[in-house]
Design a protein around this motif. Sequence first.
Motif, PDB file in Angstrom:
ATOM      1  N   LYS A  10      -8.084  -0.106   3.034  1.00 46.69           N
ATOM      2  CA  LYS A  10      -7.513   1.271   2.698  1.00 46.69           C
ATOM      3  C   LYS A  10      -8.837   2.365   2.819  1.00 46.69           C
ATOM      4  O   LYS A  10     -10.056   2.065   2.597  1.00 46.69           O
ATOM      5  N   PHE A  34      -4.485   3.271   6.527  1.00 55.32           N
ATOM      6  CA  PHE A  34      -4.892   1.882   6.602  1.00 55.32           C
ATOM      7  C   PHE A  34      -5.421   1.579   7.930  1.00 55.32           C
ATOM      8  O   PHE A  34      -5.129   1.831   9.074  1.00 55.32           O
ATOM      9  N   SER A  99      -6.166  -4.222  -2.064  1.00 57.11           N
ATOM     10  CA  SER A  99      -5.394  -4.594  -0.919  1.00 57.11           C
ATOM     11  C   SER A  99      -4.884  -6.204  -0.894  1.00 57.11           C
ATOM     12  O   SER A  99      -3.819  -6.694  -0.573  1.00 57.11           O
ATOM     13  N   CYS A 131      -1.535   0.309  -1.820  1.00 62.38           N
ATOM     14  CA  CYS A 131      -1.833  -0.528  -0.923  1.00 62.38           C
ATOM     15  C   CYS A 131      -0.481  -1.547  -0.651  1.00 62.38           C
ATOM     16  O   CYS A 131      -0.273  -2.182   0.368  1.00 62.38           O
ATOM     17  N   ARG A 134       1.373   0.176   2.750  1.00 61.69           N
ATOM     18  CA  ARG A 134       0.574  -0.202   4.036  1.00 61.69           C
ATOM     19  C   ARG A 134       0.820   0.650   5.167  1.00 61.69           C
ATOM     20  O   ARG A 134       0.844   0.293   6.179  1.00 61.69           O
ATOM     21  N   GLN A 135       0.948   2.069   5.040  1.00 63.49           N
ATOM     22  CA  GLN A 135       1.009   3.031   5.891  1.00 63.49           C
ATOM     23  C   GLN A 135       0.597   4.340   5.139  1.00 63.49           C
ATOM     24  O   GLN A 135       0.501   4.428   4.007  1.00 63.49           O
TER      25      GLN A 135
END
Length: 275
Positions: A10, A34, A99, A131, A134-135
Amino acid sequence: MLTKVFAPAKVNLTLHVTGQRRDGYHLLDSLVAFADVGDRVSLRAADALSLEVTGPMAAGVPADETNLVWRAAALFDVPVAITLSKHLPAAAGIGGGSSDAAATLFAMADLTGDKVLPEGATDLGADVRVCLMRQAARMQGIGEQVAPIAGLPPLPAVLANPGVDVPTPAVFKALTDKSGKPMARKLPKWPGVKGAIDWIASQRNDLEPPAIATAPVISDVLADLAALPGARLARMSGSGATCFALFDTRDAADAAAARLAEAHPEWWVTPATLT
Ligand SMILES: C[C@](O)(CO)[C@H](O)COP(=O)(O)OP(=O)(O)OC[C@H]1O[C@@H](n2ccc(N)nc2=O)[C@H](O)[C@@H]1O
Ligand SMILES: Nc1ncnc2c1ncn2[C@@H]1O[C@H](COP(=O)(O)OP(=O)(O)OP(=O)(O)O)[C@@H](O)[C@H]1O
């Protein structure tokens, strides 16, 4: 069945500290992206919960119930044997533990078929919620408010960590001004990589000064990143010590990473694309 999930690094492209709650936690306004580099979590059903930590950055990472991967898996009823392959430095401001925890939650959901996160999942760490996304996302509150951000172009980057552990609580403690200005209420539409980098450069990481006070080597990392050919911006991620530089092209980032790694073989250095 072996379930494998990637746990990306991250990166806090911006990190504005805008206040502090009565319980001591700080209010943040952060644009998070990310990387295509990260840890790997793999797990399979077993008679009892176990964890093996492997990989090039495994040294010093606990393999017991204090590991966030273990704690995430223990929230489910199904015992599993887990392998965590560490590629990211720990206590480094790039969300390694959070993460890994998010990846474990995904892997466990896949294995068990559970559709709902178990209670306590997002309490594992302030960064776990982002996390799970994820984008690219905007993170506010103490990290519990996350909203996906559309339109951020993939950003070529170099990540560098000088190998000093910087514990997050110590950095927040050393922060003197806790009432920074937030980012604009509405984030701009970025016209490509150059425009996005220009905008990011106009924002801040408010934890940089207290992190440098805690670990002065961070200012060397920032200076060396900023001096790389093609570097448009150098900034610290999270509470440090990992810093990043942004570039207009991935080729420029690859060449710069090779150069920095040669100059500092003792640092962890990698090119990456942030999305
Ligand atoms: C600084 C960031 O990396 C930005 O993404 C995160 O907010 C920190 O995420 P994290 O490492 O998962 O943090 P946690 O393990 O939950 O918190 C570590 C410690 O950081 C401080 N902390 C963390 C988050 C927050 N919003 N305010 C805080 O003051 C608290 O002292 C807390 O005990
Ligand atoms: N899966 C894990 N990977 C690395 N460290 C872990 C993990 N689980 C627990 N830890 C412990 O948590 C501490 C913080 O590590 P982590 O990599 O989460 O850093 P961090 O700097 O807090 O991340 P960030 O602030 O970006 O969220 C480490 O010192 C380590 O002892």
